[in-house]
Design a protein around this motif. Sequence first.
Motif, PDB file in Angstrom:
ATOM      1  N   ALA A 128      24.987   6.384  -6.340  1.00 51.42           N
ATOM      2  CA  ALA A 128      25.009   7.458  -7.411  1.00 51.42           C
ATOM      3  C   ALA A 128      25.783   8.697  -6.270  1.00 51.42           C
ATOM      4  O   ALA A 128      26.355   9.412  -7.727  1.00 51.42           O
ATOM      5  CB  ALA A 128      23.326   8.003  -7.353  1.00 51.42           C
ATOM      6  N   LEU A 129      26.538   8.953  -5.217  1.00 51.27           N
ATOM      7  CA  LEU A 129      26.654   9.778  -4.213  1.00 51.27           C
ATOM      8  C   LEU A 129      28.732   9.424  -4.990  1.00 51.27           C
ATOM      9  O   LEU A 129      29.279   9.744  -5.445  1.00 51.27           O
ATOM     10  CB  LEU A 129      26.410   9.799  -3.208  1.00 51.27           C
ATOM     11  CG  LEU A 129      25.640  10.888  -2.576  1.00 51.27           C
ATOM     12  CD1 LEU A 129      25.962  10.131  -0.759  1.00 51.27           C
ATOM     13  CD2 LEU A 129      26.124  12.296  -3.043  1.00 51.27           C
ATOM     14  N   ARG A 130      28.879   8.013  -5.328  1.00 55.27           N
ATOM     15  CA  ARG A 130      30.587   7.388  -5.777  1.00 55.27           C
ATOM     16  C   ARG A 130      30.481   7.951  -7.152  1.00 55.27           C
ATOM     17  O   ARG A 130      31.882   7.864  -7.636  1.00 55.27           O
ATOM     18  CB  ARG A 130      30.066   5.402  -5.326  1.00 55.27           C
ATOM     19  CG  ARG A 130      31.726   5.750  -5.633  1.00 55.27           C
ATOM     20  CD  ARG A 130      31.546   3.926  -5.200  1.00 55.27           C
ATOM     21  NE  ARG A 130      30.901   3.643  -6.089  1.00 55.27           N
ATOM     22  CZ  ARG A 130      30.916   3.302  -7.744  1.00 55.27           C
ATOM     23  NH1 ARG A 130      32.246   3.799  -7.868  1.00 55.27           N
ATOM     24  NH2 ARG A 130      30.671   2.782  -8.068  1.00 55.27           N
ATOM     25  N   ILE A 131      29.616   7.677  -7.588  1.00 61.95           N
ATOM     26  CA  ILE A 131      29.634   7.447  -8.910  1.00 61.95           C
ATOM     27  C   ILE A 131      29.958   9.283  -9.625  1.00 61.95           C
ATOM     28  O   ILE A 131      30.801   9.521 -10.292  1.00 61.95           O
ATOM     29  CB  ILE A 131      28.445   7.294  -9.467  1.00 61.95           C
ATOM     30  CG1 ILE A 131      27.952   6.205  -9.750  1.00 61.95           C
ATOM     31  CG2 ILE A 131      28.056   7.925 -11.245  1.00 61.95           C
ATOM     32  CD1 ILE A 131      26.508   5.332 -11.156  1.00 61.95           C
ATOM     33  N   VAL A 132      29.172   9.769  -8.926  1.00 62.10           N
ATOM     34  CA  VAL A 132      29.713  11.368  -8.709  1.00 62.10           C
ATOM     35  C   VAL A 132      30.883  12.310  -8.050  1.00 62.10           C
ATOM     36  O   VAL A 132      30.854  13.368  -7.951  1.00 62.10           O
ATOM     37  CB  VAL A 132      28.549  11.898  -8.841  1.00 62.10           C
ATOM     38  CG1 VAL A 132      27.627  11.736  -9.740  1.00 62.10           C
ATOM     39  CG2 VAL A 132      28.219  12.398  -7.366  1.00 62.10           C
ATOM     40  N   MET A 191      20.904  12.739  -7.889  1.00 61.11           N
ATOM     41  CA  MET A 191      19.944  12.673  -7.812  1.00 61.11           C
ATOM     42  C   MET A 191      18.850  12.349  -9.328  1.00 61.11           C
ATOM     43  O   MET A 191      18.224  11.695  -8.935  1.00 61.11           O
ATOM     44  CB  MET A 191      19.072  14.336  -7.192  1.00 61.11           C
ATOM     45  CG  MET A 191      20.038  14.749  -6.318  1.00 61.11           C
ATOM     46  SD  MET A 191      19.264  16.691  -5.914  1.00 61.11           S
ATOM     47  CE  MET A 191      19.948  16.741  -4.263  1.00 61.11           C
ATOM     48  N   ALA A 192      19.681  12.955 -10.766  1.00 65.47           N
ATOM     49  CA  ALA A 192      19.057  12.552 -11.854  1.00 65.47           C
ATOM     50  C   ALA A 192      19.299  10.989 -11.473  1.00 65.47           C
ATOM     51  O   ALA A 192      18.603  10.078 -12.253  1.00 65.47           O
ATOM     52  CB  ALA A 192      19.701  13.175 -12.936  1.00 65.47           C
ATOM     53  N   LEU A 193      20.799  10.167 -11.811  1.00 60.55           N
ATOM     54  CA  LEU A 193      20.684   8.949 -11.280  1.00 60.55           C
ATOM     55  C   LEU A 193      20.608   8.435 -10.324  1.00 60.55           C
ATOM     56  O   LEU A 193      20.339   7.351 -10.226  1.00 60.55           O
ATOM     57  CB  LEU A 193      21.953   8.489 -11.371  1.00 60.55           C
ATOM     58  CG  LEU A 193      23.646   9.475 -12.514  1.00 60.55           C
ATOM     59  CD1 LEU A 193      24.171   8.942 -12.084  1.00 60.55           C
ATOM     60  CD2 LEU A 193      22.562   8.390 -13.433  1.00 60.55           C
ATOM     61  N   LEU A 194      19.670   8.495  -8.987  1.00 61.44           N
ATOM     62  CA  LEU A 194      18.973   7.942  -8.016  1.00 61.44           C
ATOM     63  C   LEU A 194      18.572   6.668  -8.472  1.00 61.44           C
ATOM     64  O   LEU A 194      18.497   5.490  -7.825  1.00 61.44           O
ATOM     65  CB  LEU A 194      18.270   8.852  -7.549  1.00 61.44           C
ATOM     66  CG  LEU A 194      18.393   8.788  -5.600  1.00 61.44           C
ATOM     67  CD1 LEU A 194      19.504   7.960  -5.398  1.00 61.44           C
ATOM     68  CD2 LEU A 194      17.263   9.417  -5.043  1.00 61.44           C
TER      69      LEU A 194
END
Length: 305
Positions: A117-121, A146-149
């Motif tokens: 998720a951190l990588r995606i954003v 956080m929403a994508l977690l």
Amino acid sequence: MSSSTIVQTHNLSKTYEAVNRVNRVNLHVQEGEIYGFLGPNGAGKTTTLKMLLGLIKPSEGTIHIFGESLSKHRPSILQRTGSLIESPSYYGHLTGLENMKVMQRLRNVPDKNVDEALRIVRLENQKDKKAEQYSLGMKQRLGIAMALLAFPKLLILDEPTNGLDPAGIGEIRELIKSLPARYGITILLSSHLLSEIEQIATSVGIISEGKLLFQGSMASLQHESRTSILLKTGDNVRAEKILLARAYSPARMGSRLKFANIADTEVAEMNRLLVEHNVPVTRIEEQKKSLEDIFLELTGKERSL
């Protein structure tokens, strides 16, 4: 309800102090769509999204998500749903990664989800910085992470580009556009920014004063704004008579004649006819309605978005 329908509401309404904030709204969001929920501030967008998440109880109507009634299956529905409503919630004294770890415990997901998720954003290189030191755009991206977690099937985003500079808006837009194809996520996205919805959404719902005025594909909405040709001549009265005699149907628009849904060959023919009859053609313009023009026509009022 179709098996590919992710969100469906029937006569969804919310009344506060005898005022209908949301008035009998029937949403249909299909699997794999980026559904743009468009309307001015105060139109009822956030109230509708909060009802979809069970944060507000409807005054009337029903909500089905993934084919299940929200009133009966809210926990299982929310397990498959991610959301960012109004603004990101985070602990400023914690790092981005620590904030993600807090959400990880709540969602009960593995470590790999946090990293992904951190990588995606694109926050993987800023994850050890305190959230209070993040820029507005970084905070927004943290909220989306956080929403994508849990890598939900449905992602609900309320004004995700609100307050961002053009570069930040572009980043969030490209991020959102990538999610359906890469991760199979259906997105319900609210905004008052017409240009953003036009660039990002595959389907659109237009709401004003709590009422859903239009719902359909972006292509069908744009189809309502067929190109018109505006013709200005040295003698519009004579020009109109000449063209009417040849079965053209101009409409008066100030100092110009307007022709809707007309082919380029017909424009060339009209120009030739007028020149042959010694009517000088001083200007030919193509006019195409913007999404804002269509919005103003649907609402029937000139108002700021």
